[in-house]
Design an enzyme around this catalytic site. Structure first.
Site, short mmCIF file in Angstrom:
data_model
loop_
_atom_site.label_atom_id
_atom_site.label_comp_id
_atom_site.label_asym_id
_atom_site.label_seq_id
_atom_site.Cartn_x
_atom_site.Cartn_y
_atom_site.Cartn_z
N HIS A 112 0.81 -1.22 0.00
CA HIS A 112 0.00 0.00 0.00
C HIS A 112 0.85 1.27 0.00
CE1 HIS A 112 0.38 -0.34 4.52
NE2 HIS A 112 0.50 0.97 4.39
N ASP A 143 0.03 -7.69 1.23
CA ASP A 143 0.48 -6.30 1.40
C ASP A 143 2.00 -6.20 1.47
OD1 ASP A 143 0.09 -3.56 1.54
OD2 ASP A 143 -0.01 -3.53 3.73
N GLY A 215 3.39 6.38 8.08
CA GLY A 215 4.78 6.59 7.67
C GLY A 215 5.67 5.45 8.14
N ASN A 216 5.24 4.75 9.22
CA ASN A 216 5.97 3.56 9.68
C ASN A 216 5.72 2.37 8.76
OD1 ASN A 216 5.81 4.60 12.98
ND2 ASN A 216 7.66 3.66 12.17
N SER A 217 4.66 2.43 7.96
CA SER A 217 4.32 1.30 7.09
C SER A 217 5.52 0.91 6.23
CB SER A 217 3.15 1.67 6.18
OG SER A 217 1.97 1.80 6.92
N LEU A 272 -5.76 -25.55 -3.41
CA LEU A 272 -6.23 -26.85 -2.92
C LEU A 272 -7.65 -27.13 -3.37
CD1 LEU A 272 -5.61 -29.34 -1.18
CD2 LEU A 272 -6.36 -28.04 0.83
N GLY A 273 -8.49 -26.08 -3.41
CA GLY A 273 -9.86 -26.25 -3.88
C GLY A 273 -10.83 -26.68 -2.81
N VAL A 274 -10.78 -25.99 -1.66
CA VAL A 274 -11.69 -26.32 -0.57
C VAL A 274 -12.26 -25.04 0.04
CG1 VAL A 274 -10.53 -28.47 0.05
CG2 VAL A 274 -9.77 -26.33 1.10
#
Length: 463
Positions: A112, A143, A215-217, A272-274
């Site tokens: 982001h 992210d 800003g810490n992101s 996996l399809g579950v």
């Protein structure tokens, strides 16, 4: 006092004494002294550990310049609310942090921080020169993004391990809060393996009370050795300031995704399809295992069905690693590459067995599910797991947007992953079938698409 009353009183006293003596506590030894943590002329400090890590932290400034085409298309939509003079700001700037992970310029940050950026500039700590960065790859579902700069003398951070982390460990958040420059805040590991927060699709967070602010992101969460244990990502707040509940993406997930982005340029996840859920308190009595991921449904012709897994199976381990809940299983499967052959341990009818499964590609499955209803948009039917993760009310029906091509018309109009298509023109949408029918009836026309997003309904127009 008569003798017999004295005798009864003595018996009662002895009985009460015996009753009181039956209750014991594990008492700490008496406090003997209070001492300073070190010598009188010394200061308790983690400066040496922080010094090793802070040279690996960079400041990131990204800018998005909206095209004239975007402005012209957005303008009519907003006129009905703001009038003809409405003119949205064509520039969007984002400030954040990043962590140098290799000596040849690869930097990990949050998606982001750099998402949809037309330019990304990086400044090294203690320097004024800015470097133009190239986006290597990004993974919106976790992210995480990787960028790269051409610079010499870089100091890559030392990597820690999620497995060595304990609740109560002292940690430090390093970044560029509010653009003020290098800042360090201290806290502890408040919790581990946090998921279901609703921030990302794939979540494996460290919770900390170390102060994390805008800003810490993308900055570093380090331990007292200076080793990276997480990438600071988000906070829970009502005021916009720090309330002591911050989240950092655990370092093992960071390493896995960063490696894929650097080597492949993108992240492909095993499929996996579950449809899965947690083992509720009411269902625990039906299984011998107390934890695991419950299979609520199996997709036809999926890897799970081909391997013989069935609805009601409880998956308790993948390749020998314990599965605690549904989110645990999702994260584990998502870290495997398509084509991986894994061993799944499950419980069925009180018996535990292991089966081998060949995973396929999650992205291909999502694209096939959409049937190209809208160009550049991948769609899926809304299942109970997604409804819970995204906190979608039970009375909201529709189709989930799973991916949006950044260069597509849909992205330009503001369609985002996580949106729910609830109506097309005058036709309510309940699933992919109803959406496809509604699209066919409006073929060749500009279509109004009604989207549900975080309690609000938005309208976009797609050709």
């Amino acid at each position: 006092m008569p003798r017999r009353f004295m005798l009864i009183s003595s018996i009662l006293s002895a009985f009460l004494t015996l009753q009181a003596a039956a209750v014991t506590f594990d008492e700490m030894p008496p406090l003997s002294e209070r001492v300073m943590p070190n010598a009188p002329n010394a200061v308790l400090s983690f400066s040496a550990a922080i010094d090793k890590a802070k040279d690996s932290i960079v400041y990131i400034s990204s800018k998005q310049i909206r095209s004239q085409k975007y402005m012209e298309q957005m303008h009519p939509f907003f006129e009905q609310f703001f009038g003809r003079k409405f003119n949205p700001n064509p520039h969007r700037q984002s400030l954040g942090s990043g962590v140098i992970v290799t000596s040849d310029g690869y930097i990990v940050t949050n998606n982001h921080v750099v998402e949809d950026a037309d330019s990304i500039m990086v400044k090294l700590p203690g320097a004024q020169k800015e470097y133009r960065a190239k986006l290597v790859g990004s993974d919106p579902k976790s992210d995480i993004a990787v960028i790269r700069i051409e610079a010499e003398g870089l100091t890559p951070i030392r990597m820690g391990s999620s497995a060595e982390l304990k609740i109560g460990d002292i940690v430090f958040a390093i970044g560029n809060p509010f653009g003020v420059g290098l800042s360090v805040s201290q806290g502890i590991v408040s919790a581990q393996h946090k998921n279901g927060i609703g921030i990302n699709e794939y979540e494996n967070f460290i919770q900390t009370d170390a102060s994390i602010n805008p800003g810490n992101s993308g900055g570093a969460l380090i331990d007292s050795r200076g080793a990276l244990i997480g990438i600071n990502s988000a906070i829970i707040t009502r005021s916009g300031g720090n309330n002591g509940i911050g989240f950092a993406i655990e370092v093992d997930m960071v390493k896995s995704i960063a490696k894929k982005l650097i080597e492949d340029g993108s992240v492909t996840r095993g499929y996996l399809g579950v449809s899965i859920g947690d083992l509720t308190k009411e269902l625990q009595s039906l299984y011998t295992h107390e934890n695991g991921a419950l299979l609520n449904d199996i997709v036809v012709d999926s890897p799970a069905q081909k391997a013989g897994l069935k609805r009601g199976d409880l998956i308790v381990a993948v390749d020998g690693r314990t599965v605690s809940n549904a989110a645990d299983l999702k994260n584990m499967i998502g870290m495997y590459r398509p084509g991986s052959r894994i061993k799944i341990t499950y419980e069925r009818d009180g018996k535990t067995d292991t089966v081998s499964v060949n995973l396929t590609d999650l992205g291909e499955q999502a694209a096939n599910g959409s049937d190209a209803v809208f160009e550049g948009v991948s769609l899926q039917n809304l299942d109970p797991q997604q409804r819970y993760r995204l906190r979608i009310p039970d009375d909201v029906e529709g189709v989930l947007v799973t991916e949006v091509d950044a260069d597509s018309e849909a992205a330009m109009q503001g369609v985002r992953p996580g949106d729910i298509i609830v109506q097309l023109e005058n036709t309510p949408v309940t699933d992919l079938t109803s959406l496809q029918k509604a699209r066919s009836s409006a073929e060749g026309k500009l279509k109004r698409i009604y989207l549900y997003r975080k309690g609000q309904i938005y309208v976009v127009a797609l050709p």
